[in-house]
Design an enzyme around this catalytic site. Sequence first.
Site, PDB file in Angstrom:
ATOM      1  N   CYS A   1      -5.490  -9.425   3.429  1.00 50.59           N
ATOM      2  CA  CYS A   1      -6.582  -8.554   3.887  1.00 50.59           C
ATOM      3  C   CYS A   1      -7.843  -9.292   4.317  1.00 50.59           C
ATOM      4  O   CYS A   1      -8.234  -9.205   5.479  1.00 50.59           O
ATOM      5  CB  CYS A   1      -6.908  -7.530   2.807  1.00 50.59           C
ATOM      6  SG  CYS A   1      -5.570  -6.356   2.576  1.00 50.59           S
TER       7      CYS A   1
ATOM      8  N   ARG B   1       0.535 -14.725   1.289  1.00 53.47           N
ATOM      9  CA  ARG B   1      -0.016 -14.694   2.651  1.00 53.47           C
ATOM     10  C   ARG B   1      -1.413 -15.333   2.654  1.00 53.47           C
ATOM     11  O   ARG B   1      -2.263 -14.986   1.856  1.00 53.47           O
ATOM     12  CB  ARG B   1      -0.064 -13.249   3.171  1.00 53.47           C
ATOM     13  CG  ARG B   1       1.315 -12.702   3.454  1.00 53.47           C
ATOM     14  CD  ARG B   1       1.279 -11.271   3.947  1.00 53.47           C
ATOM     15  NE  ARG B   1       1.129 -10.312   2.861  1.00 53.47           N
ATOM     16  CZ  ARG B   1       1.232  -8.983   3.030  1.00 53.47           C
ATOM     17  NH1 ARG B   1       1.460  -8.475   4.228  1.00 53.47           N
ATOM     18  NH2 ARG B   1       1.089  -8.170   2.004  1.00 53.47           N
TER      19      ARG B   1
ATOM     20  N   VAL C   1       0.826  -1.204   0.000  1.00 53.96           N
ATOM     21  CA  VAL C   1       0.000   0.000   0.000  1.00 53.96           C
ATOM     22  C   VAL C   1       0.863   1.257   0.000  1.00 53.96           C
ATOM     23  O   VAL C   1       0.650   2.180  -0.796  1.00 53.96           O
ATOM     24  CB  VAL C   1      -0.969  -0.025   1.211  1.00 53.96           C
ATOM     25  CG1 VAL C   1      -1.637   1.327   1.412  1.00 53.96           C
ATOM     26  CG2 VAL C   1      -2.019  -1.100   0.990  1.00 53.96           C
TER      27      VAL C   1
ATOM     28  N   GLY D   1      -7.708 -15.760   0.117  1.00 59.27           N
ATOM     29  CA  GLY D   1      -6.495 -15.672   0.942  1.00 59.27           C
ATOM     30  C   GLY D   1      -6.018 -14.238   0.937  1.00 59.27           C
ATOM     31  O   GLY D   1      -6.816 -13.309   0.857  1.00 59.27           O
TER      32      GLY D   1
ATOM     33  N   LYS E   1      -7.774 -11.590   7.613  1.00 64.43           N
ATOM     34  CA  LYS E   1      -7.537 -10.872   8.870  1.00 64.43           C
ATOM     35  C   LYS E   1      -8.625  -9.817   9.128  1.00 64.43           C
ATOM     36  O   LYS E   1      -8.984  -9.571  10.278  1.00 64.43           O
ATOM     37  CB  LYS E   1      -6.146 -10.237   8.880  1.00 64.43           C
ATOM     38  CG  LYS E   1      -6.030  -8.914   8.154  1.00 64.43           C
ATOM     39  CD  LYS E   1      -4.742  -8.184   8.463  1.00 64.43           C
ATOM     40  CE  LYS E   1      -4.525  -6.995   7.544  1.00 64.43           C
ATOM     41  NZ  LYS E   1      -5.438  -5.877   7.698  1.00 64.43           N
TER      42      LYS E   1
ATOM     43  N   LYS F   1      -3.710 -15.030  -5.447  1.00 58.53           N
ATOM     44  CA  LYS F   1      -4.497 -14.714  -6.645  1.00 58.53           C
ATOM     45  C   LYS F   1      -3.516 -14.353  -7.760  1.00 58.53           C
ATOM     46  O   LYS F   1      -2.328 -14.167  -7.490  1.00 58.53           O
ATOM     47  CB  LYS F   1      -5.488 -13.585  -6.375  1.00 58.53           C
ATOM     48  CG  LYS F   1      -4.838 -12.240  -6.085  1.00 58.53           C
ATOM     49  CD  LYS F   1      -5.908 -11.179  -6.011  1.00 58.53           C
ATOM     50  CE  LYS F   1      -5.319  -9.824  -5.727  1.00 58.53           C
ATOM     51  NZ  LYS F   1      -6.311  -8.786  -5.656  1.00 58.53           N
TER      52      LYS F   1
HETATM   53  N1  LIG Z   1      -2.069  -5.275   0.576  1.00 58.51           N
HETATM   54  C1  LIG Z   1      -3.267  -4.861   0.219  1.00 58.51           C
HETATM   55  O1  LIG Z   1      -3.801  -5.273  -0.814  1.00 58.51           O
HETATM   56  C2  LIG Z   1      -4.014  -3.848   1.056  1.00 58.51           C
HETATM   57  C3  LIG Z   1      -5.118  -3.200   0.497  1.00 58.51           C
HETATM   58  C4  LIG Z   1      -5.797  -2.272   1.266  1.00 58.51           C
HETATM   59  C5  LIG Z   1      -5.403  -2.011   2.573  1.00 58.51           C
HETATM   60  N2  LIG Z   1      -4.337  -2.679   3.115  1.00 58.51           N
HETATM   61  C6  LIG Z   1      -3.927  -2.360   4.480  1.00 58.51           C
HETATM   62  O2  LIG Z   1      -2.805  -1.479   4.399  1.00 58.51           O
HETATM   63  C7  LIG Z   1      -1.892  -1.754   5.479  1.00 58.51           C
HETATM   64  C8  LIG Z   1      -0.532  -2.104   4.916  1.00 58.51           C
HETATM   65  O3  LIG Z   1      -0.654  -3.296   4.176  1.00 58.51           O
HETATM   66  P1  LIG Z   1       0.503  -3.815   3.208  1.00 58.51           P
HETATM   67  O4  LIG Z   1      -0.049  -4.978   2.468  1.00 58.51           O
HETATM   68  O5  LIG Z   1       1.065  -2.669   2.464  1.00 58.51           O
HETATM   69  O6  LIG Z   1       1.560  -4.330   4.284  1.00 58.51           O
HETATM   70  P2  LIG Z   1       3.076  -4.756   4.037  1.00 58.51           P
HETATM   71  O7  LIG Z   1       3.380  -5.758   5.067  1.00 58.51           O
HETATM   72  O8  LIG Z   1       3.293  -5.080   2.597  1.00 58.51           O
HETATM   73  O9  LIG Z   1       3.885  -3.408   4.328  1.00 58.51           O
HETATM   74  C9  LIG Z   1       3.979  -2.812   5.578  1.00 58.51           C
HETATM   75  C10 LIG Z   1       5.347  -2.146   5.648  1.00 58.51           C
HETATM   76  O10 LIG Z   1       5.421  -1.380   6.850  1.00 58.51           O
HETATM   77  C11 LIG Z   1       6.761  -1.478   7.320  1.00 58.51           C
HETATM   78  N3  LIG Z   1       6.816  -1.069   8.729  1.00 58.51           N
HETATM   79  C12 LIG Z   1       6.406  -1.744   9.827  1.00 58.51           C
HETATM   80  N4  LIG Z   1       6.650  -1.024  10.941  1.00 58.51           N
HETATM   81  C13 LIG Z   1       7.207   0.137  10.532  1.00 58.51           C
HETATM   82  C14 LIG Z   1       7.678   1.293  11.217  1.00 58.51           C
HETATM   83  N5  LIG Z   1       7.632   1.377  12.551  1.00 58.51           N
HETATM   84  N6  LIG Z   1       8.189   2.303  10.479  1.00 58.51           N
HETATM   85  C15 LIG Z   1       8.272   2.205   9.130  1.00 58.51           C
HETATM   86  N7  LIG Z   1       7.838   1.134   8.440  1.00 58.51           N
HETATM   87  C16 LIG Z   1       7.323   0.112   9.125  1.00 58.51           C
HETATM   88  C17 LIG Z   1       7.139  -2.914   7.070  1.00 58.51           C
HETATM   89  O11 LIG Z   1       8.542  -3.105   7.066  1.00 58.51           O
HETATM   90  C18 LIG Z   1       6.503  -3.133   5.689  1.00 58.51           C
HETATM   91  O12 LIG Z   1       7.415  -2.834   4.634  1.00 58.51           O
HETATM   92  C19 LIG Z   1      -2.543  -2.861   6.299  1.00 58.51           C
HETATM   93  O13 LIG Z   1      -3.281  -2.302   7.331  1.00 58.51           O
HETATM   94  C20 LIG Z   1      -3.470  -3.538   5.290  1.00 58.51           C
HETATM   95  O14 LIG Z   1      -4.543  -4.171   5.918  1.00 58.51           O
HETATM   96  C21 LIG Z   1      -3.620  -3.583   2.368  1.00 58.51           C
END
Ligand SMILES: NC(=O)c1ccc[n+]([C@@H]2O[C@H](COP(=O)([O-])OP(=O)(O)OC[C@H]3O[C@@H](n4cnc5c(N)ncnc54)[C@H](O)[C@@H]3O)[C@@H](O)[C@H]2O)c1
Length: 471
Positions: free
Chosen positions: A298, A366, A48, A295, A301, A359
């Site tokens: 998102c 994950r 994101v 899966g 969880k 997908k």
């Molecule tokens: N992946 C998706 O398709 C998607 C879609 C919509 C919403 N979201 C939501 O967005 C959020 C992020 O999801 P994601 O898939 O991008 O996660 P991700 O695990 O791919 O990325 C999260 C990043 O945050 C970093 N991080 C953790 N703690 C940190 C800190 N203290 N300082 C700086 N960086 C830090 C991690 O190293 C990681 O690179 C989640 O809440 C998720 O539910 C995800």
Amino acid sequence: MDSDVLATALRGRAKEYAVKEYSVKVEARGAHRGRLTLKIAMIGTGYVGLVTGTCFAETGNDVVCVDIDADKIARLRRGDVPIYEPGLTELVVRNAKMGRLRFTTECKEAVASARCVFIAVGTPQGNDGSANLTGLWKVVETLAPLLGPGAVVVIKSTVPVGTNRLVADRLRKLCGREIDVASNPEFLKEGAAIDDFTKPDRVVVGVARPEVAETLRELYKPYLRTENPFLVMGLESAEMTKYVANCMLATKISFINEMANLCDRVGADIDEVRRGIGHDHRIGFAFLFPGVGYGGSCFPKDVRALVSVAESREVEPSVLRAVDHVNTAQKEVLYHKMHRHFEGALADKVIAVWGLSFKPRTDDIREAPSLVLIERLLAAKADVRVHDPVAQDNVRALYGDRLTYCSHHYDTLDAADALAIVTEWNEFRNPDFAYMQHKMKQPVIFDGRNLYDPRRMRELGFLYSGIGLHS
Ligand SMILES: NC(=O)c1ccc[n+]([C@@H]2O[C@H](COP(=O)([O-])OP(=O)(O)OC[C@H]3O[C@@H](n4cnc5c(N)ncnc54)[C@H](O)[C@@H]3O)[C@@H](O)[C@H]2O)c1
């Protein structure tokens, strides 16, 4: 005009436009004319954060992406994008080259001059099913002393209802002044993330003061040119919107999977039924494809996190519990079919698996249904040969040499007793069935994505089993 003269004239015109475009940008930055150019800090550079930061840089904003993962930041600085997302590398490289997109592990450098500080860290499932907000709270503590005057903290991570207000309370305490906090949930899909972000169905923003939304409206304006709405609402409503959207989609998937399993037992065909209901405008076709369960990072969880929120407010989340339960069971469906077919004798059977990511068009594994199948097959002592166009390395990191990794999907079929299709990558849709038959020991396919026509497969001599298909 002859072609050389025309080419020279066009080159001249192109240069003229390039210079014009550049000076318009400089003017807008310097004199704050035209569209607002913002300084943005993006804390958390995962799926994101990276997509959001890059797309904001693409419209001319100055974006600094921060992550605690030093290796990830080093790779991004080299133009090496650590996730597979179509179109992303090109955008990252271009914007980094233009100096609008930078990567760092230092929050201070990014936050001090930022007008908008986005938080996009992970909010994974905790042990009790609720969202684990440890990362988010760490970021809040870190950025509080760094925030400049007028900075807005925007929470993009998916967080339980009430979190934004708690963050605002904490920042007030830590900073000794009021800090504006906005909720801006993200709806992008992995595999189509750039398209989803740049052409959103809607943008949702939750605020405590309407003025705060205006900065975000400016930021999103370039991506809302087709009149898709920018919806401003209360903080709690924005937080709930994200969960309700994901839970609704997960519900549709579990519902159609349950109906498909029932079709299997009563001699109906879920594909005919799907068409029978989809033409009803009240129902539609979207997200009503049966399969091996959802899966990804998102849906699983978020469904469980909303169950946890409901429980904490003493509301019984019966539908959500059922959605999760059906999905967990659905991930076992292919294994059970195989178990039945081989009458439990799976030891030493060669099983080919096509598709490992949760997908298509992503390398994300994950909560992928493929992992459940692999676990079961390994426990049954089967010889498992897998292929995925992009997710193979991630699976190798989990299973090492317990699996055979094939660089082409046909190579998985050498002497295979059966093929299981788990992810609907496009390259699996129209294979050379004669060649497959030639390679396989037995022409048996368990299709978890209903890619083929059962009648045709039977005519071709395959034993073909889909999800709820009448063959
Ligand atoms: N992946 C998706 O398709 C998607 C879609 C919509 C919403 N979201 C939501 O967005 C959020 C992020 O999801 P994601 O898939 O991008 O996660 P991700 O695990 O791919 O990325 C999260 C990043 O945050 C970093 N991080 C953790 N703690 C940190 C800190 N203290 N300082 C700086 N960086 C830090 C991690 O190293 C990681 O690179 C989640 O809440 C998720 O539910 C995800």
